[in-house]
Design a protein around this motif. Structure first.
Motif, PDB file in Angstrom:
ATOM      1  N   GLY A 118       0.827  -1.193   0.000  1.00 27.55           N
ATOM      2  CA  GLY A 118       0.000   0.000   0.000  1.00 27.55           C
ATOM      3  C   GLY A 118       0.868   1.252   0.000  1.00 27.55           C
ATOM      4  O   GLY A 118       1.766   1.414  -0.825  1.00 27.55           O
ATOM      5  N   ASN A 119       0.633   2.147   0.963  1.00 30.21           N
ATOM      6  CA  ASN A 119       1.382   3.404   1.049  1.00 30.21           C
ATOM      7  C   ASN A 119       2.577   3.337   1.992  1.00 30.21           C
ATOM      8  O   ASN A 119       3.195   4.379   2.271  1.00 30.21           O
ATOM      9  CB  ASN A 119       0.453   4.536   1.501  1.00 30.21           C
ATOM     10  CG  ASN A 119      -0.624   4.866   0.473  1.00 30.21           C
ATOM     11  OD1 ASN A 119      -1.799   4.610   0.699  1.00 30.21           O
ATOM     12  ND2 ASN A 119      -0.211   5.417  -0.658  1.00 30.21           N
ATOM     13  N   ILE A 120       2.920   2.150   2.471  1.00 31.48           N
ATOM     14  CA  ILE A 120       4.051   2.034   3.391  1.00 31.48           C
ATOM     15  C   ILE A 120       5.342   2.581   2.776  1.00 31.48           C
ATOM     16  O   ILE A 120       6.090   3.310   3.454  1.00 31.48           O
ATOM     17  CB  ILE A 120       4.231   0.579   3.868  1.00 31.48           C
ATOM     18  CG1 ILE A 120       3.068   0.178   4.791  1.00 31.48           C
ATOM     19  CG2 ILE A 120       5.568   0.399   4.599  1.00 31.48           C
ATOM     20  CD1 ILE A 120       3.114  -1.257   5.271  1.00 31.48           C
ATOM     21  N   PRO A 121       5.666   2.282   1.491  1.00 34.27           N
ATOM     22  CA  PRO A 121       6.886   2.880   0.921  1.00 34.27           C
ATOM     23  C   PRO A 121       6.862   4.404   0.929  1.00 34.27           C
ATOM     24  O   PRO A 121       7.886   5.047   1.180  1.00 34.27           O
ATOM     25  CB  PRO A 121       6.900   2.338  -0.516  1.00 34.27           C
ATOM     26  CG  PRO A 121       6.128   1.058  -0.446  1.00 34.27           C
ATOM     27  CD  PRO A 121       5.041   1.333   0.550  1.00 34.27           C
ATOM     28  N   ASP A 122       5.685   5.011   0.679  1.00 28.43           N
ATOM     29  CA  ASP A 122       5.566   6.471   0.730  1.00 28.43           C
ATOM     30  C   ASP A 122       5.788   6.977   2.148  1.00 28.43           C
ATOM     31  O   ASP A 122       6.446   8.011   2.357  1.00 28.43           O
ATOM     32  CB  ASP A 122       4.178   6.911   0.249  1.00 28.43           C
ATOM     33  CG  ASP A 122       3.917   6.522  -1.198  1.00 28.43           C
ATOM     34  OD1 ASP A 122       4.825   6.713  -2.013  1.00 28.43           O
ATOM     35  OD2 ASP A 122       2.821   6.030  -1.492  1.00 28.43           O
ATOM     36  N   MET A 123       5.240   6.270   3.135  1.00 31.11           N
ATOM     37  CA  MET A 123       5.399   6.672   4.534  1.00 31.11           C
ATOM     38  C   MET A 123       6.877   6.657   4.925  1.00 31.11           C
ATOM     39  O   MET A 123       7.366   7.595   5.573  1.00 31.11           O
ATOM     40  CB  MET A 123       4.586   5.730   5.429  1.00 31.11           C
ATOM     41  CG  MET A 123       3.086   5.818   5.213  1.00 31.11           C
ATOM     42  SD  MET A 123       2.160   4.386   5.826  1.00 31.11           S
ATOM     43  CE  MET A 123       2.538   4.451   7.567  1.00 31.11           C
ATOM     44  N   ASP A 124       7.575   5.599   4.508  1.00 34.80           N
ATOM     45  CA  ASP A 124       9.004   5.494   4.832  1.00 34.80           C
ATOM     46  C   ASP A 124       9.808   6.599   4.143  1.00 34.80           C
ATOM     47  O   ASP A 124      10.701   7.207   4.757  1.00 34.80           O
ATOM     48  CB  ASP A 124       9.539   4.124   4.402  1.00 34.80           C
ATOM     49  CG  ASP A 124       8.960   2.987   5.232  1.00 34.80           C
ATOM     50  OD1 ASP A 124       8.458   3.260   6.337  1.00 34.80           O
ATOM     51  OD2 ASP A 124       9.023   1.835   4.771  1.00 34.80           O
ATOM     52  N   ARG A 125       9.482   6.856   2.888  1.00 30.99           N
ATOM     53  CA  ARG A 125      10.226   7.875   2.139  1.00 30.99           C
ATOM     54  C   ARG A 125      10.005   9.268   2.731  1.00 30.99           C
ATOM     55  O   ARG A 125      10.968  10.015   2.965  1.00 30.99           O
ATOM     56  CB  ARG A 125       9.790   7.857   0.672  1.00 30.99           C
ATOM     57  CG  ARG A 125      10.400   8.963  -0.173  1.00 30.99           C
ATOM     58  CD  ARG A 125       9.896   8.908  -1.611  1.00 30.99           C
ATOM     59  NE  ARG A 125       8.442   8.894  -1.696  1.00 30.99           N
ATOM     60  CZ  ARG A 125       7.678   9.987  -1.583  1.00 30.99           C
ATOM     61  NH1 ARG A 125       8.253  11.172  -1.357  1.00 30.99           N
ATOM     62  NH2 ARG A 125       6.368   9.896  -1.698  1.00 30.99           N
ATOM     63  N   ILE A 126       8.755   9.605   3.006  1.00 28.23           N
ATOM     64  CA  ILE A 126       8.433  10.925   3.559  1.00 28.23           C
ATOM     65  C   ILE A 126       9.067  11.085   4.939  1.00 28.23           C
ATOM     66  O   ILE A 126       9.612  12.151   5.273  1.00 28.23           O
ATOM     67  CB  ILE A 126       6.909  11.121   3.630  1.00 28.23           C
ATOM     68  CG1 ILE A 126       6.314  11.137   2.225  1.00 28.23           C
ATOM     69  CG2 ILE A 126       6.560  12.418   4.363  1.00 28.23           C
ATOM     70  CD1 ILE A 126       4.793  11.051   2.194  1.00 28.23           C
ATOM     71  N   VAL A 164       8.294  15.055  12.347  1.00 27.29           N
ATOM     72  CA  VAL A 164       9.117  13.946  11.859  1.00 27.29           C
ATOM     73  C   VAL A 164       8.382  12.616  12.036  1.00 27.29           C
ATOM     74  O   VAL A 164       8.253  11.827  11.109  1.00 27.29           O
ATOM     75  CB  VAL A 164      10.480  13.904  12.582  1.00 27.29           C
ATOM     76  CG1 VAL A 164      11.272  12.657  12.158  1.00 27.29           C
ATOM     77  CG2 VAL A 164      11.282  15.157  12.280  1.00 27.29           C
ATOM     78  N   GLY A 165       7.871  12.397  13.242  1.00 22.65           N
ATOM     79  CA  GLY A 165       7.238  11.112  13.553  1.00 22.65           C
ATOM     80  C   GLY A 165       5.999  10.819  12.725  1.00 22.65           C
ATOM     81  O   GLY A 165       5.741   9.665  12.364  1.00 22.65           O
ATOM     82  N   PHE A 166       5.223  11.859  12.415  1.00 23.69           N
ATOM     83  CA  PHE A 166       4.019  11.690  11.592  1.00 23.69           C
ATOM     84  C   PHE A 166       4.067  12.619  10.387  1.00 23.69           C
ATOM     85  O   PHE A 166       3.050  13.199   9.983  1.00 23.69           O
ATOM     86  CB  PHE A 166       2.759  11.945  12.415  1.00 23.69           C
ATOM     87  CG  PHE A 166       2.453  10.869  13.402  1.00 23.69           C
ATOM     88  CD1 PHE A 166       2.210   9.579  12.981  1.00 23.69           C
ATOM     89  CD2 PHE A 166       2.434  11.134  14.765  1.00 23.69           C
ATOM     90  CE1 PHE A 166       1.938   8.566  13.894  1.00 23.69           C
ATOM     91  CE2 PHE A 166       2.169  10.134  15.685  1.00 23.69           C
ATOM     92  CZ  PHE A 166       1.922   8.845  15.251  1.00 23.69           C
ATOM     93  N   SER A 167       5.251  12.737   9.806  1.00 21.96           N
ATOM     94  CA  SER A 167       5.436  13.644   8.668  1.00 21.96           C
ATOM     95  C   SER A 167       4.531  13.283   7.498  1.00 21.96           C
ATOM     96  O   SER A 167       4.031  14.158   6.783  1.00 21.96           O
ATOM     97  CB  SER A 167       6.897  13.634   8.226  1.00 21.96           C
ATOM     98  OG  SER A 167       7.343  12.301   7.981  1.00 21.96           O
ATOM     99  N   TYR A 168       4.290  11.985   7.298  1.00 22.62           N
ATOM    100  CA  TYR A 168       3.444  11.570   6.173  1.00 22.62           C
ATOM    101  C   TYR A 168       2.005  12.002   6.378  1.00 22.62           C
ATOM    102  O   TYR A 168       1.332  12.424   5.430  1.00 22.62           O
ATOM    103  CB  TYR A 168       3.551  10.054   5.949  1.00 22.62           C
ATOM    104  CG  TYR A 168       3.216   9.202   7.144  1.00 22.62           C
ATOM    105  CD1 TYR A 168       1.941   8.697   7.334  1.00 22.62           C
ATOM    106  CD2 TYR A 168       4.182   8.890   8.101  1.00 22.62           C
ATOM    107  CE1 TYR A 168       1.619   7.912   8.422  1.00 22.62           C
ATOM    108  CE2 TYR A 168       3.881   8.100   9.189  1.00 22.62           C
ATOM    109  CZ  TYR A 168       2.601   7.615   9.359  1.00 22.62           C
ATOM    110  OH  TYR A 168       2.299   6.837  10.443  1.00 22.62           O
TER     111      TYR A 168
END
Length: 521
Positions: free
Chosen positions: A55-63, A92-96
């Motif tokens: 899902g969006n996990i790669p986006d969360m990690d990148r952001i 930082v912790g919830f940047s996404y």
């Protein structure tokens, strides 16, 4: 004949494989995306899913990685005791979540692996969700599945009739009138820690450089063990130690990617082993307790309820006992310990508030011990705790799962969707909390929560609605007892060794501990 049998067997294998593949596609792809599409068609936007399984996990990690690099470059994630500490750790912790909120609006959708989320920060919808008493909202499945080794099907993670039954057992033991009778017990445990600090200070010439969060964690474990299980921390020390070890392993669990939890990797094998060991130790404790059932504490109520009618049909009496003991061991000490640690850090960094809180405590105690009446008079300390919970709430997000289709504010939320209320973001909305949203200012709570912000539903350190934490009275009382004793005996400041690094684990923890310079008053 052999060829016919081989063809038949091959057809069966292919048929079963096809059915399994269709089931996996339904669970991992079609159903989650169908839920998101239903919300999208109602005007709720969100980032596109770029991965079949993740899902969006790669986006969360990148952001998150980008935000961390930017913060490090600006020196925002590290601060010495003498420097200015930024409380805006969610950047930082919830940047996404913050990025998507800026891009898509206050309410948006995304997926974490197979788990669809509706993130809600629009206060009208937040208010409606908080005030709702519908039984159609329960806890997310990943608590009992992905994080099952710690939470199981206990009161923290269960839903529906199972939760209702368990709440009837646990909640009455933590009502305010019952908790007020535990003050002396809390004082006794805290006094032992205070004396050990005094001894260390004397041995080091009048001032000690101490990491206090480990001591506070042991103290909170001792208090919950004595209050709810009739034993001291020493008796249950190995259980707490292994639970802490299990927490450390669960932090790295890929929530929403179910296939990984069944793979016998080293981490999974370690978790499975710890889960078995913790269960065995709890059952040994229960066995010993059954020989002496004279105490009428929470443990005794759990044991008696395990043999009563009304136990959920899909839960064995043994599972009921083990899961609830694990839930109470974890929730009953980890959250209060971390909040007390953050509170001492903030008081150390803000000496004017430390002086105000100490003056109030000393005046109320007058060389005596805290009791229920004196604690009620600790207005300044209460304000400090509330502000600590606003900035560093141990539970960072409230999540509810729609058990049925539900409708809020003309939005139909489909069954199976997870509704996410990001506490740490709601606690910092400038239009709700004012221009000083990123500052430590306990004065905002001088007239209680209703006077601190424009919407009381924006403050939710203990959760919301019918599922609000059953132990909130216990936690607040414990923190007031412990902090008042510390303030009355010690003065403290941040050590140059303190590194401000809030970390998202199962609760929000000081990543490198809380290290203070402590002297006797």
């Amino acid at each position: 004949m052999a060829d016919v049998q081989l063809k038949a067997a091959t057809a069966v294998v292919l048929g079963v494989s096809g059915i399994l593949l269709l089931w996996l596609l339904d669970v991992l792809l079609w159903k989650p995306r169908s839920l998101l599409r239903k919300l999208n068609r109602q005007g709720i936007p969100g980032p596109p899913s770029r991965s079949f399984f993740l899902g969006n996990i790669p986006d969360m990690d990148r952001i998150g990685a980008e935000a961390k690099r930017a913060a490090d470059a600006m020196g925002q994630t590290q601060g010495e005791g003498a420097g200015v500490i930024s409380h805006d750790w969610p950047s930082v912790g919830f940047s996404y979540l913050l990025k998507w909120r800026d891009e898509y609006g206050p309410n948006f959708i995304y997926s974490m692996g197979q788990i669809p989320f509706l993130c809600v920060t629009d206060m009208d919808l937040v208010k409606e969700l908080c005030l709702s008493t519908t039984p159609s909202l329960g806890k997310p499945l990943y608590l009992s599945r992905d994080l099952g080794p710690l939470f199981g099907e206990g009161i923290v993670s269960s839903s529906g009739p199972s939760w209702t039954f368990q709440r009837k057992i646990v909640a009455p033991q933590l009502y305010l009138d019952k908790v007020l009778n535990m003050v002396d017990l809390m004082v006794g445990s805290a006094e032992a820690m205070v004396r050990s600090w005094e001894g260390k200070i004397e041995s080091e010439g009048g001032m000690a450089n101490m990491r206090v969060d480990d001591d506070l964690r042991s103290l909170a474990a001792d208090i919950i063990a004595r209050a709810c299980f009739g034993s001291s921390y020493k008796q249950g020390e190995e259980i707490f130690k292994k639970l802490r070890e299990l927490q450390g392993l669960l932090v790295s669990v890929s929530v929403g990617v179910p296939i990984l939890r069944y793979v016998p990797m080293r981490k999974n094998r370690a978790m499975w082993k710890l889960e078995e060991e913790i269960e065995s130790m709890i059952l040994e404790t229960v066995k010993a307790r059954k020989k002496d059932s004279s105490e009428k504490d929470l443990m005794q109520m759990i044991l008696e309820s395990a043999d009563q009618e009304g136990l959920p049909p899909d839960m064995s009496s043994q599972q009921f006992i083990v899961d609830n003991c694990k839930n109470i061991y974890f929730a009953g000490h980890e959250t209060t310990a971390t909040t007390s640690s953050w509170c001492l850090m903030l008081l150390a960094a803000n000496p004017e508030w430390q002086d105000r809180a100490r003056a109030e405590v000393v005046e109320l105690l007058k060389d005596g011990q805290p009791d229920s009446s004196k604690i009620r008079g600790m207005k300044t300390l209460t304000m400090v705790i509330h502000e600590t919970l606003r900035l560093y709430a141990p539970a960072m997000i409230v999540v509810r799962r729609a058990l049925q289709d539900v409708k809020f504010k003309n939005l139909r939320i489909p069954k199976g969707c997870n509704i996410q209320l990001p506490i740490s973001i709601l606690h910092r909305l400038p239009d709700i909390w004012g221009k000083d949203w990123n500052e430590f200012n306990p004065q905002r709570f001088v007239n209680g929560v209703s006077g601190a912000c424009k919407s009381v539903q924006a403050y939710m350190p203990f959760g919301v609605g019918p599922r609000v934490c059953v132990g909130q009275h216990f936690a607040m009382l414990e923190m007031k007892v412990v902090l008042s004793l510390i303030l009355s005996r010690f003065s403290f400041s941040l050590s140059p060794d303190y590194l401000h690094a809030p970390e998202r684990r199962l609760v929000l923890e000081p990543g490198h501990g809380v290290i203070l310079h402590i002297t006797k008053v």
